[in-house]
Motif scaffolding. Structure first.
Motif, PDB file in Angstrom:
ATOM      1  N   SER A   1      42.029  61.083   4.397  1.00 51.61           N
ATOM      2  CA  SER A   1      42.748  62.281   4.867  1.00 51.61           C
ATOM      3  C   SER A   1      43.720  61.928   5.983  1.00 51.61           C
ATOM      4  O   SER A   1      44.803  62.504   6.070  1.00 51.61           O
ATOM      5  N   PHE A   2      43.366  60.962   6.835  1.00 48.49           N
ATOM      6  CA  PHE A   2      44.303  60.529   7.874  1.00 48.49           C
ATOM      7  C   PHE A   2      45.456  59.720   7.273  1.00 48.49           C
ATOM      8  O   PHE A   2      46.577  59.796   7.731  1.00 48.49           O
ATOM      9  N   ALA A   3      45.176  58.939   6.246  1.00 48.90           N
ATOM     10  CA  ALA A   3      46.198  58.102   5.637  1.00 48.90           C
ATOM     11  C   ALA A   3      47.239  58.933   4.898  1.00 48.90           C
ATOM     12  O   ALA A   3      48.389  58.544   4.795  1.00 48.90           O
ATOM     13  N   THR A   4      46.830  60.082   4.361  1.00 50.56           N
ATOM     14  CA  THR A   4      47.776  60.900   3.616  1.00 50.56           C
ATOM     15  C   THR A   4      48.516  61.893   4.500  1.00 50.56           C
ATOM     16  O   THR A   4      49.349  62.632   4.004  1.00 50.56           O
ATOM     17  N   SER A   5      48.199  61.958   5.790  1.00 52.69           N
ATOM     18  CA  SER A   5      48.924  62.879   6.656  1.00 52.69           C
ATOM     19  C   SER A   5      50.355  62.381   6.791  1.00 52.69           C
ATOM     20  O   SER A   5      50.599  61.209   7.046  1.00 52.69           O
ATOM     21  N   GLU A   6      51.277  63.283   6.582  1.00 57.80           N
ATOM     22  CA  GLU A   6      52.683  62.903   6.568  1.00 57.80           C
ATOM     23  C   GLU A   6      53.266  63.035   7.967  1.00 57.80           C
ATOM     24  O   GLU A   6      53.317  64.124   8.527  1.00 57.80           O
ATOM     25  N   MET A   7      53.711  61.895   8.488  1.00 59.12           N
ATOM     26  CA  MET A   7      54.311  61.845   9.822  1.00 59.12           C
ATOM     27  C   MET A   7      55.456  60.846   9.793  1.00 59.12           C
ATOM     28  O   MET A   7      55.350  59.802   9.158  1.00 59.12           O
ATOM     29  N   PRO A   8      56.544  61.127  10.477  1.00 59.05           N
ATOM     30  CA  PRO A   8      57.581  60.098  10.625  1.00 59.05           C
ATOM     31  C   PRO A   8      57.160  59.093  11.689  1.00 59.05           C
ATOM     32  O   PRO A   8      56.426  59.419  12.626  1.00 59.05           O
ATOM     33  N   PHE A   9      57.592  57.873  11.512  1.00 63.32           N
ATOM     34  CA  PHE A   9      57.328  56.816  12.494  1.00 63.32           C
ATOM     35  C   PHE A   9      58.637  56.062  12.685  1.00 63.32           C
ATOM     36  O   PHE A   9      59.079  55.345  11.797  1.00 63.32           O
ATOM     37  N   LEU A  10      59.274  56.242  13.843  1.00 62.17           N
ATOM     38  CA  LEU A  10      60.587  55.663  14.084  1.00 62.17           C
ATOM     39  C   LEU A  10      60.480  54.343  14.829  1.00 62.17           C
ATOM     40  O   LEU A  10      59.773  54.239  15.832  1.00 62.17           O
ATOM     41  N   VAL A  11      61.195  53.346  14.319  1.00 59.59           N
ATOM     42  CA  VAL A  11      61.302  52.041  14.956  1.00 59.59           C
ATOM     43  C   VAL A  11      62.761  51.875  15.359  1.00 59.59           C
ATOM     44  O   VAL A  11      63.655  51.991  14.526  1.00 59.59           O
ATOM     45  N   VAL A  12      62.994  51.610  16.645  1.00 58.63           N
ATOM     46  CA  VAL A  12      64.357  51.536  17.167  1.00 58.63           C
ATOM     47  C   VAL A  12      64.631  50.119  17.648  1.00 58.63           C
ATOM     48  O   VAL A  12      63.923  49.600  18.508  1.00 58.63           O
ATOM     49  N   HIS A  13      65.671  49.498  17.078  1.00 62.15           N
ATOM     50  CA  HIS A  13      66.056  48.134  17.450  1.00 62.15           C
ATOM     51  C   HIS A  13      67.381  48.183  18.199  1.00 62.15           C
ATOM     52  O   HIS A  13      68.371  48.684  17.689  1.00 62.15           O
ATOM     53  N   LYS A  14      67.382  47.655  19.409  1.00 64.37           N
ATOM     54  CA  LYS A  14      68.572  47.637  20.268  1.00 64.37           C
ATOM     55  C   LYS A  14      69.038  46.194  20.421  1.00 64.37           C
ATOM     56  O   LYS A  14      68.226  45.298  20.645  1.00 64.37           O
ATOM     57  N   LYS A  15      70.357  45.984  20.308  1.00 67.35           N
ATOM     58  CA  LYS A  15      70.919  44.640  20.399  1.00 67.35           C
ATOM     59  C   LYS A  15      72.208  44.699  21.210  1.00 67.35           C
ATOM     60  O   LYS A  15      73.011  45.611  21.042  1.00 67.35           O
ATOM     61  N   ALA A  16      72.423  43.718  22.081  1.00 67.04           N
ATOM     62  CA  ALA A  16      73.653  43.631  22.878  1.00 67.04           C
ATOM     63  C   ALA A  16      74.269  42.249  22.695  1.00 67.04           C
ATOM     64  O   ALA A  16      73.586  41.239  22.781  1.00 67.04           O
ATOM     65  N   THR A  17      75.592  42.228  22.440  1.00 64.59           N
ATOM     66  CA  THR A  17      76.324  40.988  22.226  1.00 64.59           C
ATOM     67  C   THR A  17      77.486  40.934  23.203  1.00 64.59           C
ATOM     68  O   THR A  17      78.271  41.878  23.283  1.00 64.59           O
ATOM     69  N   GLN A  18      77.607  39.832  23.929  1.00 65.73           N
ATOM     70  CA  GLN A  18      78.659  39.678  24.937  1.00 65.73           C
ATOM     71  C   GLN A  18      79.849  38.913  24.374  1.00 65.73           C
ATOM     72  O   GLN A  18      79.699  37.992  23.579  1.00 65.73           O
ATOM     73  N   THR A  19      81.073  39.304  24.854  1.00 65.25           N
ATOM     74  CA  THR A  19      82.305  38.624  24.483  1.00 65.25           C
ATOM     75  C   THR A  19      83.180  38.530  25.731  1.00 65.25           C
ATOM     76  O   THR A  19      83.467  39.546  26.362  1.00 65.25           O
ATOM     77  N   ARG A  20      83.589  37.319  26.059  1.00 64.25           N
ATOM     78  CA  ARG A  20      84.455  37.109  27.224  1.00 64.25           C
ATOM     79  C   ARG A  20      85.907  37.303  26.811  1.00 64.25           C
ATOM     80  O   ARG A  20      86.356  36.771  25.806  1.00 64.25           O
ATOM     81  N   LEU A  21      86.663  38.070  27.602  1.00 66.02           N
ATOM     82  CA  LEU A  21      88.080  38.305  27.347  1.00 66.02           C
ATOM     83  C   LEU A  21      88.921  37.400  28.228  1.00 66.02           C
ATOM     84  O   LEU A  21      88.481  36.963  29.299  1.00 66.02           O
ATOM     85  N   LYS A  22      90.155  37.144  27.809  1.00 67.53           N
ATOM     86  CA  LYS A  22      91.057  36.302  28.604  1.00 67.53           C
ATOM     87  C   LYS A  22      91.491  36.995  29.886  1.00 67.53           C
ATOM     88  O   LYS A  22      91.885  36.341  30.841  1.00 67.53           O
ATOM     89  N   SER A  23      91.410  38.315  29.919  1.00 67.05           N
ATOM     90  CA  SER A  23      91.859  39.064  31.090  1.00 67.05           C
ATOM     91  C   SER A  23      90.885  38.978  32.257  1.00 67.05           C
ATOM     92  O   SER A  23      91.149  39.521  33.325  1.00 67.05           O
ATOM     93  N   GLY A  24      89.763  38.311  32.084  1.00 64.21           N
ATOM     94  CA  GLY A  24      88.794  38.189  33.166  1.00 64.21           C
ATOM     95  C   GLY A  24      87.682  39.219  33.073  1.00 64.21           C
ATOM     96  O   GLY A  24      86.815  39.273  33.938  1.00 64.21           O
TER      97      GLY A  24
END
Length: 196
Positions: free
Chosen positions: A22-45
């Motif tokens: 009965s617990f296994a069939t209970s319908e619930m959303p389960f959200l997994v959130v993945h955060k990613k940051a990527t750096q880029t150096r510009l010529k302007s400093g």
């Protein structure tokens, strides 16, 4: 005595299976959130940071009024170049995925430690909003001094690390080559024996 104990154990296992099912069939959303940051150096400093989020619904029900908010980007340090630091979706179906990204620019030097983003969503069976948190990002070293790469130093480091391995492999290959190829004197002897 053993028979009633066996019946009791079988009954307990059956009740346990029904309750867990009965617990296994209970319908619930389960959200997994993945955060990613990527750096880029510009010529302007300046330095740009591309922040992207992937939100997965790993549950068995739809999540409604999904809202992503990330307040960890300080306005004194970062300017938003494109996109928004928050976003909303009407729904996220079970097994679905949504993505969001934005770009920031920083002209302030120093380390930055970002906090997890917060995702709120609604479940039709509950009145309170549910929350999910993203993973924290690794510390960003904004406008860090990058030492120049010297090709000779890199070559020395690679040679010191893998030099012995390369020499052993080359010796084995040379040995196999010498064993597998006949020498010219043996070939000449074999040719003179055929003439006789």
């Amino acid at each position: 005595m053993a028979i009633p104990l066996a019946k009791l154990l079988i009954s307990a296992v059956a009740v346990f299976m029904l309750v867990s099912a009965s617990f296994a069939t209970s319908e619930m959303p389960f959200l997994v959130v993945h955060k990613k940051a990527t750096q880029t150096r510009l010529k302007s400093g300046a330095e740009r940071v591309l922040v992207s989020y992937d939100i997965y619904n790993q549950g068995s029900a739809t999540a409604y009024d999904v809202t992503l908010v990330d307040k960890s980007w300080i306005k004194k340090t970062f300017d938003v170049v494109s996109g928004n630091t928050s976003r909303s979706w009407e729904r996220l179906d079970a097994g679905g995925i949504v993505s969001h990204s934005f770009e920031l620019e920083s002209k302030v030097k120093g380390p930055f430690y970002g906090a997890p983003a917060v995702v709120t969503f609604r479940i039709p069976t509950k009145t309170a909003l549910q929350q999910a948190y993203s993973n924290p990002i690794l510390p960003l070293d904004i406008l860090a001094d990058i030492p120049p790469t010297d090709l000779l130093a890199v070559a020395k480091r690679i040679l010191a690390k893998y030099g012995s391995l390369v020499s052993v492999i080359s010796m084995v290959v040379l040995f196999i080559y010498l064993v597998a190829t006949p020498s010219k004197s043996n070939a000449a002897k074999a040719g003179s024996k055929k003439k006789r």
